[in-house]
Design an enzyme around this catalytic site. Sequence first.
Site, PDB file in Angstrom:
ATOM      1  N   LEU A  25      -7.442  13.386 -12.272  1.00  0.00           N
ATOM      2  CA  LEU A  25      -7.366  12.594 -13.500  1.00  0.00           C
ATOM      3  C   LEU A  25      -7.101  11.127 -13.194  1.00  0.00           C
ATOM      4  O   LEU A  25      -7.322  10.266 -14.035  1.00  0.00           O
ATOM      5  CB  LEU A  25      -6.265  13.139 -14.410  1.00  0.00           C
ATOM      6  CG  LEU A  25      -6.518  14.528 -14.983  1.00  0.00           C
ATOM      7  CD1 LEU A  25      -5.262  15.068 -15.661  1.00  0.00           C
ATOM      8  CD2 LEU A  25      -7.673  14.500 -15.969  1.00  0.00           C
ATOM      9  N   GLY A  26      -6.594  10.828 -12.006  1.00  0.00           N
ATOM     10  CA  GLY A  26      -6.325   9.447 -11.632  1.00  0.00           C
ATOM     11  C   GLY A  26      -5.399   9.383 -10.441  1.00  0.00           C
ATOM     12  O   GLY A  26      -4.854  10.387  -9.981  1.00  0.00           O
ATOM     13  N   GLY A  28      -2.456   6.479  -8.516  1.00  0.00           N
ATOM     14  CA  GLY A  28      -1.755   5.207  -8.554  1.00  0.00           C
ATOM     15  C   GLY A  28      -0.932   4.999  -7.301  1.00  0.00           C
ATOM     16  O   GLY A  28      -1.041   5.755  -6.325  1.00  0.00           O
ATOM     17  N   GLY A  29      -0.087   3.992  -7.336  1.00  0.00           N
ATOM     18  CA  GLY A  29       0.700   3.655  -6.164  1.00  0.00           C
ATOM     19  C   GLY A  29       1.731   4.691  -5.798  1.00  0.00           C
ATOM     20  O   GLY A  29       2.155   4.767  -4.641  1.00  0.00           O
ATOM     21  N   MET A  30       2.179   5.494  -6.768  1.00  0.00           N
ATOM     22  CA  MET A  30       3.235   6.460  -6.495  1.00  0.00           C
ATOM     23  C   MET A  30       2.736   7.892  -6.360  1.00  0.00           C
ATOM     24  O   MET A  30       3.436   8.730  -5.817  1.00  0.00           O
ATOM     25  CB  MET A  30       4.294   6.402  -7.607  1.00  0.00           C
ATOM     26  CG  MET A  30       5.076   5.115  -7.625  1.00  0.00           C
ATOM     27  SD  MET A  30       6.067   4.897  -6.139  1.00  0.00           S
ATOM     28  CE  MET A  30       6.592   3.200  -6.347  1.00  0.00           C
ATOM     29  N   GLY A  31       1.551   8.179  -6.887  1.00  0.00           N
ATOM     30  CA  GLY A  31       1.095   9.557  -6.801  1.00  0.00           C
ATOM     31  C   GLY A  31      -0.297   9.723  -7.371  1.00  0.00           C
ATOM     32  O   GLY A  31      -0.885   8.796  -7.942  1.00  0.00           O
ATOM     33  N   VAL A  33      -2.670  12.125  -9.936  1.00  0.00           N
ATOM     34  CA  VAL A  33      -2.627  13.066 -11.048  1.00  0.00           C
ATOM     35  C   VAL A  33      -3.835  13.986 -10.933  1.00  0.00           C
ATOM     36  O   VAL A  33      -4.981  13.531 -10.980  1.00  0.00           O
ATOM     37  CB  VAL A  33      -2.627  12.350 -12.408  1.00  0.00           C
ATOM     38  CG1 VAL A  33      -2.511  13.367 -13.538  1.00  0.00           C
ATOM     39  CG2 VAL A  33      -1.478  11.350 -12.478  1.00  0.00           C
ATOM     40  N   LYS A  47       1.135  15.742 -11.408  1.00  0.00           N
ATOM     41  CA  LYS A  47       1.266  14.518 -10.620  1.00  0.00           C
ATOM     42  C   LYS A  47       1.965  14.843  -9.315  1.00  0.00           C
ATOM     43  O   LYS A  47       3.095  15.332  -9.311  1.00  0.00           O
ATOM     44  CB  LYS A  47       2.029  13.443 -11.375  1.00  0.00           C
ATOM     45  CG  LYS A  47       2.020  12.099 -10.628  1.00  0.00           C
ATOM     46  CD  LYS A  47       2.164  10.912 -11.556  1.00  0.00           C
ATOM     47  CE  LYS A  47       1.830   9.616 -10.852  1.00  0.00           C
ATOM     48  NZ  LYS A  47       1.834   8.460 -11.744  1.00  0.00           N
ATOM     49  N   ASP A 141       8.308   2.192 -20.721  1.00  0.00           N
ATOM     50  CA  ASP A 141       6.964   1.800 -20.301  1.00  0.00           C
ATOM     51  C   ASP A 141       5.951   2.105 -21.402  1.00  0.00           C
ATOM     52  O   ASP A 141       4.911   2.711 -21.161  1.00  0.00           O
ATOM     53  CB  ASP A 141       6.588   2.516 -19.009  1.00  0.00           C
ATOM     54  CG  ASP A 141       5.495   1.771 -18.235  1.00  0.00           C
ATOM     55  OD1 ASP A 141       5.337   0.558 -18.445  1.00  0.00           O
ATOM     56  OD2 ASP A 141       4.804   2.416 -17.438  1.00  0.00           O
TER      57      ASP A 141
END
Length: 653
Positions: A25-26, A28-31, A33, A47, A141
């Site tokens: 699904l995507g 990012g910098g931390m994990g 998904v 995630k 956020d």
Amino acid sequence: MPARVSPAQPGDPVRIGPYRIVGRLGSGGMGTVHAALDPAGLRVAVKLIHPAQADDAEFRARFRREVELSRRVTGPCLVPLLAAAPEAARPWLATVYAPGPTLNEHLATYGPLAGASLYAFATGTATALAAIHAADVVHRDVKPQNVILSAAGPMVLDFGIAHALDGTSVTRTGSSTGTPGWVSPEHYRTGTSGPAGDMFTWGALVAYAATGRLPFGSGAPDVVAFRVMSEPADLTGVPDGLREIVAQALAKAPDERATASEAAERCAALLGAQTTQVVGPGVEPTRIGDLLAAGWQMPPVADPAWHLAPTRTGKRTVVTVLVAAAVVGSAVGGALAFVPQESANESAADAPVTRAAPAPTKATPRQPSAAATAKKAESGGRASLDTWRQARPAQGEGEHDAARALLHDTGTIWHEGIEVSSKTVTFHESRKEVYLSYSLTGAEAERLYTETEIASSTCVTLRDAIRRLHPDLPYRTYVLVNETTGSATRIAWQDDFLTNTLCRTGADQDTNPLVSDVWQASADGLAAAMVPSTDRTEIRVADQAARKIIERTNGMRQTLSTDRILANGDISVGFDPTSSAMYVWSNYIAWDANQIDAWASMAAGEACRALVRQRQASGAAWPYVHYAVDRLTPSRYIVVRSGIASTEADCPG
């Protein structure tokens, strides 16, 4: 709009905890998904944290704390947390998958929201924040990327965990950062994050949804920050009634802003007026859910990538016949064989779920004479290697469909260090048996766990492929034959896939004589047990067990040197359906090792007796047979006691 699910990439795990990965699904910098399916076929977003963050003790501490906060949050327009494993080698968390575009994606494709949908958006997101704040959690956020416009309404993501996962609110040094334009004035000035800060960004979010413009414009981060702290928001184009609520939310002083619940109530009144126009006179929805349903209208979402994965029914994976045929291909000479493509390195799930396992059969079954074998084939009796050798390859469309589905589905089973290969499917029509033979490589204990997974998957797949798709076929029993090199070929498992409606493999000694006590408690199991149950029997049994354990714990105060009366906040009970286990855990950390051992022995005994009594009361319908007693510390969990609940006489404590 393109599908949100993209194909899995090389190196992606096949499973994370109990969830089967079907795509991405995507990232990012931390994990990353992952799109996944749970054992019942529910679409799930998982995630998985990147290794660099997994090795950071401070990150783990924040992640653990935020996960526990998030478990408390439930309500409309929220994507609930299903499970999490903060102690896994690579931590992960799972939420229900919400199909639909983010607000950013919708605005880019369709433009601003208007009419009842806009008021429904404002109402739903404010209601979600009200539920978050009521649980003493601050989102921190709120931004367009964290709101999904699903068919059921706007869904707020990452409540209470976004800054731990994406680094957008609190850094390791404690300094504040954020997405320009989505930060409150007080957060810019002092780093303060509270419910009022969420409401400021909610006001910006609603204005953005109504106009398609950022209310404080774009540009360099310091320029946007100056506007947020010093200049009024541009609310041109926001409808009059809603503009007043949004303007109050965007007040520079936190104490001048409405609360989330107040904003939700006022937006709901505006939505009520809009939906009355939509549904016509004489119909006046009043509940938030009814109002959202009446006013919310989103374009249909196509997610074809999900359909590339096998669908799940019951408790395990079942692949549809068409997909199985496309993936596996045609039979060769009437016999089907399939070698999984995933290697152990490619399928690096971080916390494999341990399950009940069939007991190893050390000796090959006694070989009957040919006459006896023929008689047995006609009269029934348990399967043997001889009846397996009599079975033939698939014939006809229905048998080929069932074989393809079975081979494909068992080809997805994976445990760390285990390879499942050399699988064939044969049929014994007169005995109404389907045979699956295979070989395994890897450690013996993990082979046992894998064998249990194969049994469960086989049960569900055949039940679906035969009972539902080809009810004319006579088969009702599945038999697993283990042909692992270096070991005697043996019948590993057999069961009736039509009457075993739950496809349980290890529920109790009475329903399957091949069950053994090879089982291990796990972080995944504990995480699953922490997810609140909706099953009335589970809730009742857990409540009774917890009350008894708490009562006996307080009766041991002198032994345990406990200064205060312990209550539900100190001791909890839950269930992990995947491994048929009851978990008891305590976060009370004042006991020494001897006291913990004494307490755990008592708690294990009560858990064991609770399971035995419920099984006696409900029979085969009660699936839980394992128990574990865990102690939670700020940094990890410790399994103190575990076992199988067979009889009350065997229970400890």
